[in-house]
Design a protein around this motif. Sequence first.
Motif, PDB file in Angstrom:
ATOM      1  N   ASP A 199       0.829  -1.213   0.000  1.00  0.00           N
ATOM      2  CA  ASP A 199       0.000   0.000   0.000  1.00  0.00           C
ATOM      3  C   ASP A 199       0.860   1.258   0.000  1.00  0.00           C
ATOM      4  O   ASP A 199       0.525   2.255  -0.647  1.00  0.00           O
ATOM      5  CB  ASP A 199      -0.948   0.007   1.201  1.00  0.00           C
ATOM      6  CG  ASP A 199      -2.008  -1.080   1.103  1.00  0.00           C
ATOM      7  OD1 ASP A 199      -2.343  -1.492  -0.033  1.00  0.00           O
ATOM      8  OD2 ASP A 199      -2.503  -1.512   2.155  1.00  0.00           O
ATOM      9  N   ASP A 200       1.969   1.225   0.737  1.00  0.00           N
ATOM     10  CA  ASP A 200       2.880   2.370   0.749  1.00  0.00           C
ATOM     11  C   ASP A 200       3.458   2.608  -0.648  1.00  0.00           C
ATOM     12  O   ASP A 200       3.536   3.748  -1.106  1.00  0.00           O
ATOM     13  CB  ASP A 200       4.035   2.147   1.735  1.00  0.00           C
ATOM     14  CG  ASP A 200       3.573   2.093   3.171  1.00  0.00           C
ATOM     15  OD1 ASP A 200       2.656   2.854   3.540  1.00  0.00           O
ATOM     16  OD2 ASP A 200       4.130   1.281   3.928  1.00  0.00           O
ATOM     17  N   ARG A 254       1.442   6.646  -6.874  1.00  0.00           N
ATOM     18  CA  ARG A 254       0.317   7.525  -7.230  1.00  0.00           C
ATOM     19  C   ARG A 254       0.665   8.985  -6.948  1.00  0.00           C
ATOM     20  O   ARG A 254       0.285   9.873  -7.715  1.00  0.00           O
ATOM     21  CB  ARG A 254      -0.931   7.111  -6.468  1.00  0.00           C
ATOM     22  CG  ARG A 254      -1.570   5.868  -7.029  1.00  0.00           C
ATOM     23  CD  ARG A 254      -2.918   5.577  -6.369  1.00  0.00           C
ATOM     24  NE  ARG A 254      -3.503   4.380  -6.933  1.00  0.00           N
ATOM     25  CZ  ARG A 254      -3.807   3.298  -6.247  1.00  0.00           C
ATOM     26  NH1 ARG A 254      -3.589   3.234  -4.939  1.00  0.00           N
ATOM     27  NH2 ARG A 254      -4.339   2.246  -6.842  1.00  0.00           N
ATOM     28  N   ALA A 255       1.374   9.239  -5.858  1.00  0.00           N
ATOM     29  CA  ALA A 255       1.777  10.606  -5.517  1.00  0.00           C
ATOM     30  C   ALA A 255       2.691  11.198  -6.593  1.00  0.00           C
ATOM     31  O   ALA A 255       2.717  12.417  -6.786  1.00  0.00           O
ATOM     32  CB  ALA A 255       2.468  10.631  -4.156  1.00  0.00           C
ATOM     33  N   GLU A 285      -0.670   6.174 -12.691  1.00  0.00           N
ATOM     34  CA  GLU A 285      -2.016   5.614 -12.530  1.00  0.00           C
ATOM     35  C   GLU A 285      -1.935   4.103 -12.512  1.00  0.00           C
ATOM     36  O   GLU A 285      -1.167   3.508 -13.270  1.00  0.00           O
ATOM     37  CB  GLU A 285      -2.911   6.069 -13.675  1.00  0.00           C
ATOM     38  CG  GLU A 285      -3.186   7.552 -13.645  1.00  0.00           C
ATOM     39  CD  GLU A 285      -4.126   7.973 -14.754  1.00  0.00           C
ATOM     40  OE1 GLU A 285      -4.916   7.137 -15.227  1.00  0.00           O
ATOM     41  OE2 GLU A 285      -4.051   9.149 -15.132  1.00  0.00           O
ATOM     42  N   MET A 286      -2.716   3.506 -11.619  1.00  0.00           N
ATOM     43  CA  MET A 286      -2.768   2.051 -11.535  1.00  0.00           C
ATOM     44  C   MET A 286      -4.113   1.640 -10.956  1.00  0.00           C
ATOM     45  O   MET A 286      -4.758   2.438 -10.289  1.00  0.00           O
ATOM     46  CB  MET A 286      -1.609   1.506 -10.714  1.00  0.00           C
ATOM     47  CG  MET A 286      -1.562   1.995  -9.304  1.00  0.00           C
ATOM     48  SD  MET A 286       0.071   1.961  -8.621  1.00  0.00           S
ATOM     49  CE  MET A 286       0.976   2.982  -9.724  1.00  0.00           C
ATOM     50  N   PRO A 287      -4.521   0.416 -11.237  1.00  0.00           N
ATOM     51  CA  PRO A 287      -5.816  -0.038 -10.741  1.00  0.00           C
ATOM     52  C   PRO A 287      -5.827  -0.170  -9.221  1.00  0.00           C
ATOM     53  O   PRO A 287      -4.804  -0.473  -8.604  1.00  0.00           O
ATOM     54  CB  PRO A 287      -6.011  -1.408 -11.405  1.00  0.00           C
ATOM     55  CG  PRO A 287      -4.669  -1.826 -11.884  1.00  0.00           C
ATOM     56  CD  PRO A 287      -3.844  -0.596 -12.048  1.00  0.00           C
ATOM     57  N   ALA A 288      -6.987   0.047  -8.653  1.00  0.00           N
ATOM     58  CA  ALA A 288      -7.151  -0.142  -7.209  1.00  0.00           C
ATOM     59  C   ALA A 288      -6.882  -1.604  -6.866  1.00  0.00           C
ATOM     60  O   ALA A 288      -7.229  -2.500  -7.639  1.00  0.00           O
ATOM     61  CB  ALA A 288      -8.563   0.244  -6.792  1.00  0.00           C
ATOM     62  N   GLY A 289      -6.248  -1.837  -5.761  1.00  0.00           N
ATOM     63  CA  GLY A 289      -5.969  -3.198  -5.329  1.00  0.00           C
ATOM     64  C   GLY A 289      -4.833  -3.873  -6.070  1.00  0.00           C
ATOM     65  O   GLY A 289      -4.663  -5.083  -5.973  1.00  0.00           O
ATOM     66  N   ALA A 290      -4.048  -3.092  -6.809  1.00  0.00           N
ATOM     67  CA  ALA A 290      -2.923  -3.676  -7.557  1.00  0.00           C
ATOM     68  C   ALA A 290      -1.887  -4.221  -6.583  1.00  0.00           C
ATOM     69  O   ALA A 290      -1.671  -3.676  -5.508  1.00  0.00           O
ATOM     70  CB  ALA A 290      -2.288  -2.620  -8.455  1.00  0.00           C
ATOM     71  N   SER A 291      -1.246  -5.302  -6.980  1.00  0.00           N
ATOM     72  CA  SER A 291      -0.141  -5.848  -6.190  1.00  0.00           C
ATOM     73  C   SER A 291       1.085  -4.972  -6.430  1.00  0.00           C
ATOM     74  O   SER A 291       1.105  -4.144  -7.345  1.00  0.00           O
ATOM     75  CB  SER A 291       0.153  -7.281  -6.618  1.00  0.00           C
ATOM     76  OG  SER A 291       0.695  -7.296  -7.935  1.00  0.00           O
ATOM     77  N   ALA A 292       2.112  -5.170  -5.636  1.00  0.00           N
ATOM     78  CA  ALA A 292       3.353  -4.421  -5.829  1.00  0.00           C
ATOM     79  C   ALA A 292       3.905  -4.679  -7.228  1.00  0.00           C
ATOM     80  O   ALA A 292       4.353  -3.759  -7.916  1.00  0.00           O
ATOM     81  CB  ALA A 292       4.375  -4.809  -4.760  1.00  0.00           C
ATOM     82  N   ALA A 333       1.783  -2.832  -9.763  1.00  0.00           N
ATOM     83  CA  ALA A 333       2.025  -1.395  -9.657  1.00  0.00           C
ATOM     84  C   ALA A 333       3.319  -1.018 -10.364  1.00  0.00           C
ATOM     85  O   ALA A 333       3.378  -0.018 -11.089  1.00  0.00           O
ATOM     86  CB  ALA A 333       2.083  -0.982  -8.194  1.00  0.00           C
ATOM     87  N   CYS A 334       4.352  -1.818 -10.175  1.00  0.00           N
ATOM     88  CA  CYS A 334       5.631  -1.548 -10.825  1.00  0.00           C
ATOM     89  C   CYS A 334       5.517  -1.709 -12.331  1.00  0.00           C
ATOM     90  O   CYS A 334       6.088  -0.920 -13.092  1.00  0.00           O
ATOM     91  CB  CYS A 334       6.727  -2.449 -10.252  1.00  0.00           C
ATOM     92  SG  CYS A 334       7.185  -2.020  -8.554  1.00  0.00           S
ATOM     93  N   GLU A 335       4.762  -2.707 -12.774  1.00  0.00           N
ATOM     94  CA  GLU A 335       4.534  -2.897 -14.210  1.00  0.00           C
ATOM     95  C   GLU A 335       3.848  -1.669 -14.800  1.00  0.00           C
ATOM     96  O   GLU A 335       4.228  -1.195 -15.872  1.00  0.00           O
ATOM     97  CB  GLU A 335       3.675  -4.134 -14.467  1.00  0.00           C
ATOM     98  CG  GLU A 335       4.383  -5.443 -14.260  1.00  0.00           C
ATOM     99  CD  GLU A 335       3.443  -6.647 -14.362  1.00  0.00           C
ATOM    100  OE1 GLU A 335       2.259  -6.478 -14.733  1.00  0.00           O
ATOM    101  OE2 GLU A 335       3.903  -7.756 -14.061  1.00  0.00           O
ATOM    102  N   CYS A 336       2.842  -1.155 -14.123  1.00  0.00           N
ATOM    103  CA  CYS A 336       2.131   0.033 -14.591  1.00  0.00           C
ATOM    104  C   CYS A 336       3.058   1.242 -14.634  1.00  0.00           C
ATOM    105  O   CYS A 336       3.000   2.043 -15.562  1.00  0.00           O
ATOM    106  CB  CYS A 336       0.943   0.347 -13.679  1.00  0.00           C
ATOM    107  SG  CYS A 336      -0.420  -0.816 -13.811  1.00  0.00           S
ATOM    108  N   ALA A 337       3.916   1.367 -13.641  1.00  0.00           N
ATOM    109  CA  ALA A 337       4.801   2.527 -13.552  1.00  0.00           C
ATOM    110  C   ALA A 337       5.811   2.566 -14.695  1.00  0.00           C
ATOM    111  O   ALA A 337       6.193   3.652 -15.136  1.00  0.00           O
ATOM    112  CB  ALA A 337       5.518   2.540 -12.204  1.00  0.00           C
ATOM    113  N   VAL A 338       6.239   1.426 -15.175  1.00  0.00           N
ATOM    114  CA  VAL A 338       7.283   1.428 -16.212  1.00  0.00           C
ATOM    115  C   VAL A 338       6.717   1.473 -17.631  1.00  0.00           C
ATOM    116  O   VAL A 338       7.471   1.653 -18.577  1.00  0.00           O
ATOM    117  CB  VAL A 338       8.259   0.232 -16.070  1.00  0.00           C
ATOM    118  CG1 VAL A 338       8.947   0.288 -14.731  1.00  0.00           C
ATOM    119  CG2 VAL A 338       7.574  -1.098 -16.266  1.00  0.00           C
ATOM    120  N   ARG A 339       5.424   1.364 -17.779  1.00  0.00           N
ATOM    121  CA  ARG A 339       4.826   1.458 -19.114  1.00  0.00           C
ATOM    122  C   ARG A 339       4.975   2.871 -19.651  1.00  0.00           C
ATOM    123  O   ARG A 339       4.634   3.830 -18.982  1.00  0.00           O
ATOM    124  CB  ARG A 339       3.337   1.105 -19.065  1.00  0.00           C
ATOM    125  CG  ARG A 339       3.107  -0.359 -19.123  1.00  0.00           C
ATOM    126  CD  ARG A 339       1.648  -0.682 -19.380  1.00  0.00           C
ATOM    127  NE  ARG A 339       1.398  -1.964 -18.763  1.00  0.00           N
ATOM    128  CZ  ARG A 339       0.494  -2.201 -17.826  1.00  0.00           C
ATOM    129  NH1 ARG A 339      -0.295  -1.247 -17.412  1.00  0.00           N
ATOM    130  NH2 ARG A 339       0.353  -3.390 -17.320  1.00  0.00           N
TER     131      ARG A 339
END
Length: 86
Positions: free
Chosen positions: A10-11, A17-18, A22-29, A32-38
């Motif tokens: 969650d952190d 997000r800060a 953008e990433m889906p709610a409830g994303a795993s770590a 989240a990392c996959e979304c961040a590098v796209r």
Amino acid sequence: MMHADLIDQDDLLGQLRALGFEMPAGASAEQACECAVRGLSAERARALRGLVEQLYTGSATILPAVRQAIDKQLLPALANHKSLHG
């Protein structure tokens, strides 16, 4: 009583997000990392690099799943982006 500072999934999602990712709610770590590098741009790469440095040099303990996601997704993507774009 001793309190340990922990960086959990969650952190990580909150920090990404800060930074404007953008990433889906409830994303795993990992997700989240996959979304961040796209579509990593120079600006986003700088922001991610700063976040990773902050996490790894800070005093908080990074939970294993979060560290694994960073090591597996973010670090290679940042290294690849740097080698391609200087």
